[in-house]
Scaffold this motif. Sequence first.
Motif, PDB file in Angstrom:
ATOM      1  N   ARG A   1       3.668  -2.004  -4.951  1.00 45.98           N
ATOM      2  CA  ARG A   1       2.498  -2.144  -4.098  1.00 45.98           C
ATOM      3  C   ARG A   1       1.481  -3.098  -4.728  1.00 45.98           C
ATOM      4  NH1 ARG A   1       2.366   2.754  -2.836  1.00 45.98           N
ATOM      5  NH2 ARG A   1       0.878   3.514  -4.363  1.00 45.98           N
ATOM      6  N   SER A   2       1.285  -2.987  -6.044  1.00 45.21           N
ATOM      7  CA  SER A   2       0.357  -3.883  -6.726  1.00 45.21           C
ATOM      8  C   SER A   2       0.823  -5.326  -6.617  1.00 45.21           C
ATOM      9  CB  SER A   2       0.211  -3.476  -8.200  1.00 45.21           C
ATOM     10  OG  SER A   2      -0.349  -2.185  -8.318  1.00 45.21           O
ATOM     11  N   ALA A   3       2.136  -5.539  -6.753  1.00 46.68           N
ATOM     12  CA  ALA A   3       2.673  -6.898  -6.655  1.00 46.68           C
ATOM     13  C   ALA A   3       2.545  -7.442  -5.237  1.00 46.68           C
ATOM     14  CB  ALA A   3       4.137  -6.907  -7.096  1.00 46.68           C
ATOM     15  N   ARG A   4       2.799  -6.596  -4.238  1.00 45.01           N
ATOM     16  CA  ARG A   4       2.756  -7.046  -2.845  1.00 45.01           C
ATOM     17  C   ARG A   4       1.364  -7.516  -2.446  1.00 45.01           C
ATOM     18  NH1 ARG A   4       5.308  -6.902   1.872  1.00 45.01           N
ATOM     19  NH2 ARG A   4       7.140  -5.991   0.927  1.00 45.01           N
ATOM     20  N   TYR A   5       0.329  -6.816  -2.896  1.00 42.88           N
ATOM     21  CA  TYR A   5      -1.025  -7.155  -2.469  1.00 42.88           C
ATOM     22  C   TYR A   5      -1.753  -8.064  -3.456  1.00 42.88           C
ATOM     23  CZ  TYR A   5       0.175  -3.518   0.759  1.00 42.88           C
ATOM     24  OH  TYR A   5       0.832  -2.784   1.701  1.00 42.88           O
ATOM     25  N   MET A   6      -1.017  -8.578  -4.444  1.00 44.97           N
ATOM     26  CA  MET A   6      -1.616  -9.482  -5.414  1.00 44.97           C
ATOM     27  C   MET A   6      -2.179 -10.732  -4.739  1.00 44.97           C
ATOM     28  SD  MET A   6      -2.231  -9.767  -8.693  1.00 44.97           S
ATOM     29  CE  MET A   6      -1.055  -8.675  -9.502  1.00 44.97           C
ATOM     30  N   ARG A   7      -1.490 -11.215  -3.709  1.00 43.15           N
ATOM     31  CA  ARG A   7      -1.950 -12.435  -3.049  1.00 43.15           C
ATOM     32  C   ARG A   7      -3.207 -12.208  -2.212  1.00 43.15           C
ATOM     33  NH1 ARG A   7      -0.051 -12.856   2.536  1.00 43.15           N
ATOM     34  NH2 ARG A   7      -0.563 -15.064   2.410  1.00 43.15           N
ATOM     35  N   PHE A   8      -3.464 -10.966  -1.838  1.00 40.89           N
ATOM     36  CA  PHE A   8      -4.640 -10.673  -1.028  1.00 40.89           C
ATOM     37  C   PHE A   8      -5.872 -10.385  -1.881  1.00 40.89           C
ATOM     38  CE2 PHE A   8      -1.063  -9.550   1.731  1.00 40.89           C
ATOM     39  CZ  PHE A   8      -1.375 -10.306   2.842  1.00 40.89           C
ATOM     40  N   ILE A   9      -5.656  -9.755  -3.014  1.00 42.67           N
ATOM     41  CA  ILE A   9      -6.784  -9.369  -3.857  1.00 42.67           C
ATOM     42  C   ILE A   9      -6.328  -9.369  -5.314  1.00 42.67           C
ATOM     43  CG2 ILE A   9      -6.295  -6.929  -3.444  1.00 42.67           C
ATOM     44  CD1 ILE A   9      -9.269  -6.391  -3.687  1.00 42.67           C
TER      45      ILE A   9
ATOM     46  N   GLN B   1     -17.014  -0.025   3.755  1.00 45.12           N
ATOM     47  CA  GLN B   1     -15.819   0.371   4.495  1.00 45.12           C
ATOM     48  C   GLN B   1     -14.645  -0.558   4.185  1.00 45.12           C
ATOM     49  OE1 GLN B   1     -17.893   0.555   8.420  1.00 45.12           O
ATOM     50  NE2 GLN B   1     -16.895   2.537   8.630  1.00 45.12           N
ATOM     51  N   ILE B   2     -14.902  -1.858   4.122  1.00 49.44           N
ATOM     52  CA  ILE B   2     -13.849  -2.826   3.806  1.00 49.44           C
ATOM     53  C   ILE B   2     -13.291  -2.571   2.406  1.00 49.44           C
ATOM     54  CG2 ILE B   2     -13.386  -5.276   3.368  1.00 49.44           C
ATOM     55  CD1 ILE B   2     -15.422  -5.912   5.584  1.00 49.44           C
ATOM     56  N   ILE B   3     -14.181  -2.333   1.448  1.00 52.29           N
ATOM     57  CA  ILE B   3     -13.754  -2.094   0.066  1.00 52.29           C
ATOM     58  C   ILE B   3     -12.997  -0.773  -0.047  1.00 52.29           C
ATOM     59  CG2 ILE B   3     -14.615  -1.569  -2.252  1.00 52.29           C
ATOM     60  CD1 ILE B   3     -16.800  -3.636  -1.768  1.00 52.29           C
ATOM     61  N   SER B   4     -13.481   0.262   0.630  1.00 56.82           N
ATOM     62  CA  SER B   4     -12.828   1.566   0.573  1.00 56.82           C
ATOM     63  C   SER B   4     -11.400   1.493   1.117  1.00 56.82           C
ATOM     64  CB  SER B   4     -13.651   2.582   1.361  1.00 56.82           C
ATOM     65  OG  SER B   4     -13.050   3.856   1.320  1.00 56.82           O
ATOM     66  N   ILE B   5     -11.206   0.769   2.212  1.00 54.28           N
ATOM     67  CA  ILE B   5      -9.865   0.600   2.777  1.00 54.28           C
ATOM     68  C   ILE B   5      -8.967  -0.144   1.797  1.00 54.28           C
ATOM     69  CG2 ILE B   5      -8.546  -0.567   4.598  1.00 54.28           C
ATOM     70  CD1 ILE B   5     -10.924   0.044   6.468  1.00 54.28           C
ATOM     71  N   ALA B   6      -9.500  -1.198   1.192  1.00 59.35           N
ATOM     72  CA  ALA B   6      -8.712  -1.990   0.241  1.00 59.35           C
ATOM     73  C   ALA B   6      -8.279  -1.158  -0.954  1.00 59.35           C
ATOM     74  CB  ALA B   6      -9.528  -3.195  -0.227  1.00 59.35           C
TER      75      ALA B   6
ATOM     76  N   GLN C   1      -9.345 -12.531   1.520  1.00 63.44           N
ATOM     77  CA  GLN C   1      -7.974 -12.346   1.989  1.00 63.44           C
ATOM     78  C   GLN C   1      -7.683 -10.891   2.360  1.00 63.44           C
ATOM     79  OE1 GLN C   1      -5.665 -14.705   2.721  1.00 63.44           O
ATOM     80  NE2 GLN C   1      -7.388 -16.091   2.348  1.00 63.44           N
ATOM     81  N   MET C   2      -8.236  -9.962   1.589  1.00 63.38           N
ATOM     82  CA  MET C   2      -8.043  -8.552   1.929  1.00 63.38           C
ATOM     83  C   MET C   2      -8.743  -8.211   3.232  1.00 63.38           C
ATOM     84  SD  MET C   2      -6.639  -5.700   1.413  1.00 63.38           S
ATOM     85  CE  MET C   2      -5.935  -5.657  -0.241  1.00 63.38           C
ATOM     86  N   ALA C   3      -9.913  -8.805   3.457  1.00 67.14           N
ATOM     87  CA  ALA C   3     -10.606  -8.592   4.730  1.00 67.14           C
ATOM     88  C   ALA C   3      -9.773  -9.134   5.882  1.00 67.14           C
ATOM     89  CB  ALA C   3     -11.984  -9.262   4.699  1.00 67.14           C
ATOM     90  N   GLN C   4      -9.061 -10.249   5.658  1.00 69.38           N
ATOM     91  CA  GLN C   4      -8.172 -10.797   6.676  1.00 69.38           C
ATOM     92  C   GLN C   4      -7.029  -9.821   6.981  1.00 69.38           C
ATOM     93  OE1 GLN C   4      -8.218 -14.171   8.260  1.00 69.38           O
ATOM     94  NE2 GLN C   4     -10.333 -13.756   7.696  1.00 69.38           N
ATOM     95  N   LEU C   5      -6.496  -9.190   5.935  1.00 69.07           N
ATOM     96  CA  LEU C   5      -5.420  -8.212   6.133  1.00 69.07           C
ATOM     97  C   LEU C   5      -5.933  -7.022   6.950  1.00 69.07           C
ATOM     98  CD1 LEU C   5      -2.574  -7.135   5.607  1.00 69.07           C
ATOM     99  CD2 LEU C   5      -3.398  -6.234   3.419  1.00 69.07           C
ATOM    100  N   GLU C   6      -7.107  -6.533   6.640  1.00 67.24           N
ATOM    101  CA  GLU C   6      -7.670  -5.412   7.390  1.00 67.24           C
ATOM    102  C   GLU C   6      -7.932  -5.801   8.840  1.00 67.24           C
ATOM    103  OE1 GLU C   6     -10.953  -3.594   5.320  1.00 67.24           O
ATOM    104  OE2 GLU C   6      -9.945  -3.785   3.385  1.00 67.24           O
ATOM    105  N   ALA C   7      -8.364  -7.053   9.045  1.00 63.22           N
ATOM    106  CA  ALA C   7      -8.567  -7.537  10.415  1.00 63.22           C
ATOM    107  C   ALA C   7      -7.245  -7.572  11.168  1.00 63.22           C
ATOM    108  CB  ALA C   7      -9.203  -8.927  10.385  1.00 63.22           C
ATOM    109  N   ALA C   8      -6.165  -8.002  10.490  1.00 60.66           N
ATOM    110  CA  ALA C   8      -4.845  -8.034  11.122  1.00 60.66           C
ATOM    111  C   ALA C   8      -4.401  -6.633  11.523  1.00 60.66           C
ATOM    112  CB  ALA C   8      -3.818  -8.669  10.175  1.00 60.66           C
ATOM    113  N   LEU C   9      -4.726  -5.631  10.710  1.00 61.56           N
ATOM    114  CA  LEU C   9      -4.399  -4.243  11.045  1.00 61.56           C
ATOM    115  C   LEU C   9      -5.177  -3.794  12.284  1.00 61.56           C
ATOM    116  CD1 LEU C   9      -4.399  -2.751   7.441  1.00 61.56           C
ATOM    117  CD2 LEU C   9      -2.408  -2.866   8.961  1.00 61.56           C
TER     118      LEU C   9
END
Length: 269
Positions: free
Chosen positions: A240-248, A119-124, A167-175
Amino acid sequence: MNIIQRNLFRLLRCGVFQTTETLEPMSVCKWDKLHQLAVLLDVQPYAYQGLLKCKNQFTLHMTDGQWGQWELTHARLEDLDDDELLRPDKLTNPILNRQLQNILDDETSDLQTRRVLIQIISIARRILNEGLPLRRLVELGVSLREQGLKADYTELAEWLRKLRFQQMAQLEAALLIDLLGFEPKDIPFVDTDINRKTAQVAQELAEYTAIHQDFYFSQGSDSIFVHTNNGSALFSHIRRSARYMRFIPSEAFTNFFASFAHSLTHIEE
């Protein structure tokens, strides 16, 4: 976030997670727009549950026709079977994808933990390509509330580290926290302190509701020049790719070039 979006998230929290929410008053026209937004984000069954719970509120005014519209678009919620949940989107980074497949093929590991990972990967993957996958985020929240205690979060944390998804999991948690009313203690895979910039990006993502737009390159039969069919989609994908570069970073980089390579297949040789 505008009033339509705020009321939509109130309906989701109220209908799915049983919070007590007071809706803001809206015009008939705005209720139509909320319905359109719920359909666009594929969350109309969950929002409808919230409407039923809030139907006696003084601020909720919809016509009989609008209630009928909700009933027509209300689809039965069906749980995905195990086989479906164990067929996630593949990662575009070949090294990380090999590690992911090894994790999923290990039948000695806990099934529920693998389901949460998927689920975490699918959202990312959908954040990288489409925007906010709100229905999948709600479903992750439901999994955490209903079956979260059954998962092995020590093992999940190790998998996220191997796949570089922390970091992407942290972003999903923030959502989950900002939009669906979760507390950090409700999300076992998150740090207790959400980074302020992570929370800010989560809010910006919540307001981005555009659906996925493909872009591809083609070449006219009477021209040697190559052009794209949708320049705005191409630049949106780049941003979008540039924005989420720091997360994943590893997946964001390969995801863009995988999309770019796929777009080149439309060029005639």
